[in-house]
Design an enzyme around this catalytic site. Structure first.
Site, PDB file in Angstrom:
ATOM      1  CB  THR A  96      -0.777   0.082   1.329  1.00 53.96           C
ATOM      2  OG1 THR A  96      -0.034   0.279   2.422  1.00 53.96           O
ATOM      3  CG2 THR A  96      -1.723  -1.251   1.397  1.00 53.96           C
TER       4      THR A  96
ATOM      5  CB  VAL B 161      14.409   2.915  -4.036  1.00 48.93           C
ATOM      6  CG1 VAL B 161      15.335   3.529  -5.172  1.00 48.93           C
ATOM      7  CG2 VAL B 161      14.071   3.664  -2.937  1.00 48.93           C
TER       8      VAL B 161
ATOM      9  CG  LEU C 169      16.228  -2.035 -11.112  1.00 47.58           C
ATOM     10  CD1 LEU C 169      16.713  -0.618 -11.865  1.00 47.58           C
ATOM     11  CD2 LEU C 169      16.886  -2.985 -12.179  1.00 47.58           C
TER      12      LEU C 169
ATOM     13  CE  LYS D 221      10.323   5.398  -6.647  1.00 50.19           C
ATOM     14  NZ  LYS D 221      10.195   5.312  -8.016  1.00 50.19           N
TER      15      LYS D 221
ATOM     16  N   GLY E  73       5.991  -0.660 -12.934  1.00 52.58           N
ATOM     17  CA  GLY E  73       5.116  -1.665 -13.295  1.00 52.58           C
ATOM     18  C   GLY E  73       4.749  -2.771 -12.369  1.00 52.58           C
TER      19      GLY E  73
ATOM     20  N   GLY F 246      -0.202   0.867 -15.468  1.00 52.68           N
ATOM     21  CA  GLY F 246      -0.079   0.570 -14.147  1.00 52.68           C
ATOM     22  C   GLY F 246       1.403   1.175 -13.659  1.00 52.68           C
TER      23      GLY F 246
ATOM     24  CE  LYS G 210       7.732   5.722  -3.590  1.00 50.74           C
ATOM     25  NZ  LYS G 210       6.882   4.491  -4.245  1.00 50.74           N
TER      26      LYS G 210
ATOM     27  CD  GLU H  89      16.799  -3.665  -3.344  1.00 49.31           C
ATOM     28  OE1 GLU H  89      16.903  -2.557  -3.675  1.00 49.31           O
ATOM     29  OE2 GLU H  89      17.478  -4.324  -2.701  1.00 49.31           O
TER      30      GLU H  89
ATOM     31  CG  ASP I 112       7.074   7.939  -6.271  1.00 49.32           C
ATOM     32  OD1 ASP I 112       6.553   7.353  -5.187  1.00 49.32           O
ATOM     33  OD2 ASP I 112       7.604   7.484  -7.225  1.00 49.32           O
TER      34      ASP I 112
END
Length: 860
Positions: A598, A652, A656, A725, A839, A707, A622, A649, A721
């Site tokens: 969420t 951010v 990756l 990060k 995504g 999305g 985040k 993980e 956002d």
């Protein structure tokens, strides 16, 4: 000769009594035997309850007696009416059975009435009352055997077993009891031979199917007063009878498939042990394994008679064979048992050191007070002695110790007795433990990994048993943790609570569903989602929510509003955060993990409590990691306290490995000089679409449809956002930045935040021309537009930039993210991580990878 004992659970209903008759009939084909029975299941407790009512002058005892009467007469009726192998009981036998039961019941009612008048139940009277449970049970079972074609005969153990006058837990006179049992058996054999002779003279068949049905639990003094030999004493009766006649085997029939590796009610993976030694069985029974009454072991062991524990409800199961020695098993321990509730007492004082006789006086006083000691632990310095007793004995123990050592207490030689209630004893038992160096260390390491503190430890020199006292609240978790570590080291259970079933949450659940069977097969992982919620509803299912039908589960509203689950999928309830998280905290025997997909402050507020309680947290959210630095550090501290994992993980770079790479560099001593990154896959996909001629507004719509963006795209375009990060990256790099320290230039300027989503979409085409021009200008110079986040010695910034071909982000495609770390080790050529950064699928993959990382950390 065999001895077969059947407990109360095996005789709880008429159907079960019939099953017992079939088992006995089958066993009788192999040779002579005797049967020992308990009272019907629950009857002993019902007798105690009725006696208690009567002693309180409560006329409810009459209804309780009536219930007992109806139950036993109903059982007799079923035996008489239902046809068996030998047809129905004849009229005389039926009348005799009913007549005997009615006689017992009238005598029992008179006893209750006497207690009612006196308002007191003496131990002697209570023993007399309790004896009727077995006496009536033996009559019904004997009649059932007759119906099955055997010559069943009720036998009152008060004629066989002789005890002292310690009512409630009488001590057996073995020599006299053994002699009387043998005399009874011989008398039966003589009678049987006489019957056989008569039948042969008449040309009748041999009468070789005699079966004595002996009352367990009860005995008598030499003068004939009724006694009992302790709750569970029917096992003891069977062992005494078996030892007296030197039986071939003593079979104890109960409701489980033998002696279990642990209590299956607490440990789902518990299994039946095929072999045990007498010593192992004794230890497990003493420390809480209810399958065998502990005193039962000695008579069998003294005569070398095997004990077999069998399951009445699964008679074909092999059960557990108990002999003097047992072959080594795959694991050094045979079983784990627990005493649910004990009181721990500690006597300590500087004056105890080097003073002889303190321990003798302590335990002498407890013995005189009639207190049985469960466990003893003493420090090598002699400064303290610790012992555990039953809570029922705690007050007597305290009084006995204080009275015995009153003068020493006044003189300051000993301190006031320390009493700790609500403790449990865990016992790990196995004769092979002595041959495995490091086993104790492994055992305590397992408890340490689960944040379970040990209050006291006891281990004999034989190393047959390692016992420890822990807080009662930790008992089930300790049993499961130890059992999994030793008996299922390659099987790990994981319980998940998943918050958020939007794009990322749905993708995660699907990835988990697809991977579950492979993880179970390759790595022994049993991962179950026990709680699931969206922004309005939640579903809780202890056995695990179906990952195919979870959408239907969330859609089925409970009519009662309080019902948690149905038998299949569960019912959706209004979301209550405390109930949702409690469902995970209350899970025992599994690693617990909270998955937060969420962007909710409410969910983030629960992290600290969960982490402290040992629940790992995996987040794509985040907000808590980019909030105030103090909160960020509190969460990390909570994870250390609870020995849990805090992994984020996916917050951010989606899937990756950005954060893990950064943390590895910092932990290994590298210093971060600069961070450059394109941290919004959604914004980058929009800018790339501009480069091929699409309008800005249409590119944003496409990203939202795929999305890639947050529910409201302004959250991406505002730069907030990306700033969050960058804030997370900066903190992990060692910079205590707050969000207010980051200079943020939104992708589009203006008062967009106050707009509704519909108004936003309507107004967005107004900036199409501006972005077409900026994109064309960048392209004319060979540059590309990128939304870049930077951190260096000059500060932290987020802004739209035109980057030249030599910039690492120049060739970035679609929704990819990029992070370039310039460090003392990577100064000349930055370490660059690049790949899909937006995504649902890739973000969910990052969450899934964190989950597996958390599991690996716990089991490393």
């Amino acid at each position: 000769m065999k001895i077969l004992k059947f407990g109360g659970s095996s005789l709880a209903t008429s159907d079960r009594i019939e099953s017992v008759a079939r088992i006995v009939a089958e066993a009788r084909k192999e040779g002579p035997l005797a049967v020992v029975v308990s009272a019907f299941g629950g009857v002993t407790d019902a007798l105690i309850a009725a006696a208690d009512s009567a002693s309180r002058h409560d006329e409810a005892y009459q209804q309780q007696w009536q219930a007992l009467r109806q139950r036993h007469l109903a059982a007799a009726h079923d035996v008489m009416m239902e046809p068996g192998a030998n047809g129905k009981l004849d009229g005389v036998a039926s009348d005799n059975l009913t007549e005997r039961l009615e006689g017992f019941l009238e005598d029992l009612r008179d006893l209750f009435h006497g207690v009612f008048l006196l308002r007191e139940t003496s131990p002697q009277t209570l023993d007399s009352i309790l004896s009727y449970g077995e006496r009536m049970s033996s009559e019904v079972v004997a009649a059932s055997l007759c119906k099955a074609g055997l010559a069943g005969r009720a036998c009152d153990a008060r004629r066989l077993i002789v005890t002292d006058g310690t009512f409630g837990n009488a001590q057996v006179d073995l020599e006299t009891s053994y002699r009387q049992v043998c005399e009874e058996i011989q008398r039966e054999e003589i009678q049987c031979e006489e019957i056989q002779s008569d039948e042969m003279l008449r040309g009748a068949s041999r009468h070789d199917n005699e079966v004595a049905v002996i009352t367990g639990f009860i005995a008598a003094t030499p003068s004939g007063r009724t006694t009992t030999v302790g709750r569970g004493g029917s096992d003891y009766t069977a062992a005494l009878v078996g030892a007296a006649v030197n039986a071939q085997v003593i079979e104890l029939w109960t409701d489980v498939d033998g002696v279990m590796s642990a209590d299956p009610r607490s440990v789902p993976g518990a299994f039946s042990q095929p072999r045990l030694s007498y010593a192992e069985l004794m230890e497990l029974s003493h420390f809480g394994a209810k399958v065998v009454y502990p005193p039962s072991v000695h008579p069998a062991r003294s005569q070398g008679i095997p004990l077999v524990i069998k399951n009445t409800f699964n008679p074909t199961a092999a059960g557990t064979l108990v002999t003097e020695t047992a072959p080594p098993g795959d694991q050094p321990i045979r079983g784990i048992s627990a005493i649910h509730r004990v009181t721990l007492m500690r006597l300590e004082g500087d004056g105890m050191v080097g003073v002889p006789g303190i321990a003798r006086r302590l335990f002498g006083a407890l013995a005189r007070g009639g207190v049985s000691i469960i466990l003893i632990s003493q420090s090598s310095s002699e400064h303290s002695i610790c012992f555990a007793v039953s809570p029922d004995d705690a007050e007597r123990a305290r009084h006995a110790v204080e009275q015995e050592l009153a003068l020493e207490r006044q003189a300051g030689i000993v301190d006031t007795l320390i009493v700790e209630e609500d403790q449990s004893v865990i016992a790990v038992v196995g004769e092979q433990m002595r041959q495995r160096p490091g086993l104790a260390g492994r055992l305590f390491g397992v408890l340490g990994e689960h944040a379970i503190s040990v209050r006291a430890i006891a281990q004999g020199s034989s190393e047959l048993n390692i016992s420890m006292v822990i807080d009662k609240a930790d008992k089930t978790a300790a049993l499961c943790a130890i059992h999994d570590a030793f008996f299922a080291p390659n099987h790990r259970r994981v319980a998940l609570a998943v918050a958020g079933v939007g794009h990322v949450g749905r993708a995660f659940l699907e990835q988990l569903r697809m991977a579950a069977s492979g993880l179970a097969e390759r790595e022994g992982l049993d991962i179950r989602v026990v709680a699931l919620c969206n922004s309005r509803r939640m579903v809780i299912h202890d056995a695990g929510i179906d990952l195919i039908a979870w959408r239907q589960s969330l859609g089925r509203q409970s009519l009662q509003g309080r019902q948690r689950v149905d038998e299949e999928q569960g019912l959706a309830l209004p979301l209550d955060a405390e109930t949702f998280h409690s469902a995970l905290r209350e899970v025992v025997g599994a690693q617990r993990v909270m998955i937060d997909c969420t962007a909710s402050d409410q969910m983030a507020a629960s992290y600290e409590g969960l982490l402290t309680a040992g629940v790992s947290v995996i987040a794509a959210n985040k907000l808590p990691f980019a909030g105030e630095t103090a909160l960020f550090e509190q969460l990390r501290c909570a994870a250390r306290t609870g020995k849990s994992s805090l992994l984020y993980e996916a917050s951010v770079g989606a899937g990756l490995p950005v954060l893990s790479t950064l943390q590895d560099m910092v932990r290994s001593g590298d210093r971060i000089v600069k961070i450059d990154g394109v941290l919004s896959g959604s914004v980058n996909s929009v800018l790339e679409a501009l480069a091929v001629g699409q309008t800005f507004s249409q590119a944003v719509r496409d990203a939202h449809r795929k999305g890639f963006t947050e529910p409201h795209p302004w959250q991406d375009l505002s730069g907030g956002d990306v700033a969050r990060k960058l804030c997370i990256l900066s903190r992990l790099a060692g910079h205590a930045l707050e969000m207010r320290d980051i200079h943020v230039e939104p992708v589009i300027s203006g008062d967009w935040e106050a707009m509704s989503q519909d108004a936003f979409w309507n107004a967005l085409p107004k900036v199409d021309e501006e972005f077409r021009q900026r994109s064309d200008e960048a392209a004319a110079r060979g540059h590309r537009l990128r939304y870049v986040a930077s951190l260096d010695e000059d500060g932290a910034r987020v802004a739209l930039a035109s980057v030249p071909p030599e910039h690492p982000a120049h060739g970035l495609a679609g929704a990819d993210n990029l992070v370039a770390f310039t460090t003392t080790r990577y100064r000349d050529s930055p370490l660059v991580l690049c790949g899909p950064g937006a995504g649902p699928e890739v973000t969910a993959a990052g969450v899934f990878a964190d989950l597996l990382r958390a599991i690996d950390r716990r089991t490393a």
